[in-house]
Design an enzyme around this catalytic site. Structure first.
Site, PDB file in Angstrom:
ATOM      1  N   GLU A   1      -5.741  -7.371   6.059  1.00  0.00           N
ATOM      2  CA  GLU A   1      -5.205  -8.470   5.060  1.00  0.00           C
ATOM      3  C   GLU A   1      -5.213  -9.614   5.839  1.00  0.00           C
ATOM      4  OE1 GLU A   1      -1.438  -6.634   7.460  1.00  0.00           O
ATOM      5  OE2 GLU A   1      -3.778  -6.043   6.831  1.00  0.00           O
TER       6      GLU A   1
ATOM      7  N   ASN B   1       0.955  -1.203   0.057  1.00  0.00           N
ATOM      8  CA  ASN B   1      -0.157  -0.152   0.096  1.00  0.00           C
ATOM      9  C   ASN B   1       1.024   1.279   0.018  1.00  0.00           C
ATOM     10  OD1 ASN B   1      -2.646  -1.204  -0.007  1.00  0.00           O
ATOM     11  ND2 ASN B   1      -2.641  -1.474   2.328  1.00  0.00           N
TER      12      ASN B   1
ATOM     13  N   ASP C   1      -5.803  -3.117  -3.167  1.00  0.00           N
ATOM     14  CA  ASP C   1      -7.198  -3.693  -3.297  1.00  0.00           C
ATOM     15  C   ASP C   1      -7.064  -4.795  -4.416  1.00  0.00           C
ATOM     16  OD1 ASP C   1      -8.234  -1.931  -1.567  1.00  0.00           O
ATOM     17  OD2 ASP C   1      -9.093  -0.457  -2.891  1.00  0.00           O
TER      18      ASP C   1
END
Length: 277
Positions: free
Chosen positions: A193, A158, A167
């Site tokens: 996650e 990220n 995503d």
């Protein structure tokens, strides 16, 4: 409504019609015959009126009864609506609205229990489903196992590539899981996650093999612009013990998962100290 007005009008005038026919036919016009005729005609007209109105509004009665039972019995959706009068229109409108409510309820339930990114269940859904599977496993003596895993260094993905790529990674993981599990297995995303797979009728040893296949499948998956082999997961595998609750299972699986991370990540670790004999 026109039918009810017409029947009511005719029924009210039955005594008058009967009297006119009686007089025109030349029958005895004495007070007793005439009184008897009017009384019988009035009773007949009233009976005909009440019966006809009952027949006309009976579908409305059926609809009211079905609506009262609606929370427990959805049979109102099968109530027939014959004709094109006002009651039939109301019945069709009610059935249409309830059908829309049913569809909306299903959609809301799906949204409330499904992770929108991966298409897997969410933590709430998993919490609702697992107790029944555990009870069944205790009754039948069959094993039940859990695989807990999360993505390695997901925060770095990220931070380096943005949340859109993150995503996409989560969606790819969801697709791999759906391709690898059996129809009666449960899979859910229970954290950012972190994922959980519940395997009914599966021993801990067999679950280790399934987790290993998942590990290889994740490592082989590819999401641009990540390098090949960048998507890896660490796994903790446990088998349910007698009377063990979901939170206890997840706690043991989480400990095994942390051991997998300590062992270098992209690893499968099993913890079967409370395993059924």
């Amino acid at each position: 409504m026109a039918k009810i007005f017409l029947v009511s009008f005719l029924s009210v005038h039955v005594p008058l019609i009967a009297l006119i026919i009686h007089l025109l036919s030349g029958f005895d016009t004495g007070p007793v015959p005439v009184f008897t005729l009017i009384l019988v005609a009035t009773l007949a007209g009233t009976s005909i009126c009440l019966f006809a109105i009952w027949r006309f509004i009976r579908p409305l009665h059926h609809l009211a009864v079905a609506l009262k039972k609606y929370p427990e019995d959805k049979s109102v959706l099968k109530v027939p609506s014959n004709g094109n009068d006002e009651i039939a229109i109301v019945t069709d409108a009610v059935k249409s609205m309830l059908s829309q409510v049913e569809a909306l309820n299903k959609q809301l339930k799906h949204q409330a229990t499904t992770d929108f990114l991966t298409g897997l269940g969410n933590r709430r859904w998993l919490t609702e489903q697992v107790p029944a599977l555990q009870s069944q496993a205790d009754r039948t003596g069959e094993p039940l196992s859990i695989i807990l895993f999360d993505l390695d260094y997901f925060k770095n993905i990220n931070d380096e590539y943005g949340h859109d790529v993150g995503d996409s990674v989560l969606m790819a993981v969801g697709e791999v899981v759906k391709d690898c599990i059996r129809p009666y297995d449960l899979a859910a995303r229970i954290g950012g996650e972190e994922f959980c797979i519940v395997l009914p009728r599966t021993s801990g040893e067999a679950s280790l093999n399934i987790a290993e296949r998942l590990r290889v499948a994740f490592e082989s998956s590819y999401v641009e612009p990540l390098a090949h082999g960048r998507i890896t997961c660490s796994f903790g595998v446990v088998q349910s013990g007698p009377g063990e609750r979901l939170q206890q299972l997840l706690r043991r699986a989480d400990m095994a998962l942390y051991k997998a991370k300590d062992a270098g990540r992209n690893t499968v670790i099993g913890a079967f100290v409370n395993k059924k004999p």
